[in-house]
Write a protein that holds these residues in place. Structure first.
Motif, short mmCIF file in Angstrom:
data_model
loop_
_atom_site.label_atom_id
_atom_site.label_comp_id
_atom_site.label_asym_id
_atom_site.label_seq_id
_atom_site.Cartn_x
_atom_site.Cartn_y
_atom_site.Cartn_z
N ASP A 213 0.91 -24.77 -21.43
CA ASP A 213 1.28 -24.95 -20.02
C ASP A 213 0.89 -23.72 -19.20
O ASP A 213 0.31 -23.83 -18.10
N PHE A 214 1.20 -22.54 -19.73
CA PHE A 214 0.83 -21.31 -19.02
C PHE A 214 -0.68 -21.17 -18.92
O PHE A 214 -1.20 -20.71 -17.89
N GLU A 215 -1.39 -21.54 -19.97
CA GLU A 215 -2.85 -21.45 -19.93
C GLU A 215 -3.42 -22.31 -18.81
O GLU A 215 -4.40 -21.93 -18.14
N LEU A 216 -2.81 -23.47 -18.57
CA LEU A 216 -3.25 -24.33 -17.47
C LEU A 216 -2.96 -23.69 -16.12
O LEU A 216 -3.80 -23.74 -15.20
N TYR A 217 -1.76 -23.09 -15.98
CA TYR A 217 -1.45 -22.37 -14.74
C TYR A 217 -2.47 -21.26 -14.50
O TYR A 217 -2.98 -21.09 -13.38
N PHE A 218 -2.75 -20.49 -15.55
CA PHE A 218 -3.65 -19.35 -15.40
C PHE A 218 -5.05 -19.81 -15.02
O PHE A 218 -5.72 -19.17 -14.19
N LYS A 219 -5.49 -20.90 -15.61
CA LYS A 219 -6.82 -21.42 -15.28
C LYS A 219 -6.88 -21.83 -13.81
O LYS A 219 -7.85 -21.51 -13.10
N GLU A 220 -5.84 -22.51 -13.34
CA GLU A 220 -5.83 -22.97 -11.95
C GLU A 220 -5.68 -21.82 -10.97
O GLU A 220 -6.19 -21.86 -9.85
N ALA A 221 -4.97 -20.77 -11.40
CA ALA A 221 -4.76 -19.60 -10.54
C ALA A 221 -5.91 -18.60 -10.65
O ALA A 221 -5.92 -17.59 -9.94
N ASP A 222 -6.85 -18.88 -11.56
CA ASP A 222 -7.99 -18.00 -11.79
C ASP A 222 -7.55 -16.61 -12.24
O ASP A 222 -8.02 -15.58 -11.74
N VAL A 223 -6.62 -16.59 -13.19
CA VAL A 223 -6.25 -15.33 -13.84
C VAL A 223 -6.59 -15.43 -15.33
O VAL A 223 -6.71 -16.53 -15.88
N ASN A 224 -6.75 -14.28 -15.96
CA ASN A 224 -7.19 -14.22 -17.35
C ASN A 224 -6.05 -13.83 -18.28
O ASN A 224 -5.43 -12.78 -18.09
N LEU A 225 -5.75 -14.67 -19.25
CA LEU A 225 -4.75 -14.35 -20.26
C LEU A 225 -5.37 -13.38 -21.25
O LEU A 225 -6.35 -13.70 -21.93
N LYS A 226 -4.81 -12.18 -21.35
CA LYS A 226 -5.33 -11.16 -22.26
C LYS A 226 -4.69 -11.23 -23.63
O LYS A 226 -5.36 -11.09 -24.65
N SER A 227 -3.36 -11.43 -23.66
CA SER A 227 -2.64 -11.41 -24.93
C SER A 227 -1.40 -12.27 -24.83
O SER A 227 -0.81 -12.43 -23.75
N ALA A 228 -0.98 -12.81 -25.99
CA ALA A 228 0.28 -13.54 -26.10
C ALA A 228 1.04 -12.96 -27.29
O ALA A 228 0.55 -12.98 -28.43
N TYR A 229 2.23 -12.44 -27.00
CA TYR A 229 3.05 -11.82 -28.04
C TYR A 229 4.34 -12.61 -28.24
O TYR A 229 4.77 -13.36 -27.36
#
Length: 250
Positions: A213-229
């Protein structure tokens, strides 16, 4: 500012605006791990290579627990929250490099920062799905170039798997009766108690967002997910075992 006023008025009708503004919320959660929070802040700021006097926005700061600690570590901290009661309380601790302000996190704060932190599952409360995306976009607007946003969320999949349907907690003279269940993609917590012969009932409602879900938000917001902990020591995220979902992005 008219748009912000309308938006804040709308949000004040929601559960988090009323519940977070009560002394009972702070009583119920007063035993949160301060030592664990401090260790997490040390680990996170070191991981992001933040330097003394760098600016940090503590988004949905509550009464400023993390903000105050970050300030003591030498950072220039602004804590914002929709709860007027929480911000009024936090303002007694203001310093030249520690500020608190009432703000709707769906909207960009009018300043840019070296890091933006959204901590302790302070996301996914909104009635409208679009507000989750608006918040991600706002964080992007609040970041200086080459800076990072952090969302510290629960691992919804594990939380649902380990859900305790009913429990009782006594805090001071008040007995809190708590019921939890999942409905329409949200984790709900009903909190009932009696104080001075008056009955109270509040509901916490958090969207059961997954990494996808967050990956979809990030894609739509044009931000890059660097890490998931998956925890406050920043071990890798494992959907089957991690208690947290900590996302670092820019």
């Amino acid at each position: 500012m008219q748009g912000e006023t309308i938006s804040m008025k709308k949000e004040k009708d929601n559960w988090y605006a009323s519940w977070f503004n009560t002394p009972y919320y702070h009583l119920l959660y007063k035993d949160r791990g301060h030592r664990e929070a401090a260790l997490f802040m040390n680990t996170l700021t070191n991981h992001l290579n933040l330097q003394k006097n760098d600016s940090i926005l503590d988004l949905a700061c509550g009464r400023g627990r993390h903000s105050k600690y970050l300030y003591k570590q030498g950072f220039d901290v602004t804590g914002v929250d929709l709860s007027s009661e929480s911000i009024e309380y936090a303002k007694q601790y203001e310093k030249p490099k520690l500020h608190f302000d009432i703000h709707d996190m769906c909207l960009p704060y009018p300043k840019k920062f070296d890091a933006v932190f959204n901590l302790f599952t302070s996301f996914g409360y909104f009635e409208n799905e679009i507000d989750n995306l608006r918040t991600i976009k706002a964080i992007k607007e609040e970041l200086k170039p080459n800076s990072y946003g952090v969302i510290d969320f629960l691992n919804a999949e594990l939380a649902i798997k380990n859900l305790v349907p009913s429990e009782t907690k006594k805090m001071g003279n008040i007995v809190f009766h708590i019921e939890k269940y999942v409905e329409d993609g949200y984790i709900l917590k009903h909190i009932r108690f009696n104080d001075n012969a008056a009955d109270f009932h509040y509901v916490e409602r958090v969207k059961a967002l997954t990494l996808e879900d967050f990956e979809l938000y990030f894609k739509e917001a044009d931000v890059n997910l660097k890490s998931a902990y998956g925890d406050y020591k920043l071990n890798d995220f494992d959907r089957n075992t991690s208690e947290r979902l900590i996302l670092i992005f820019n």
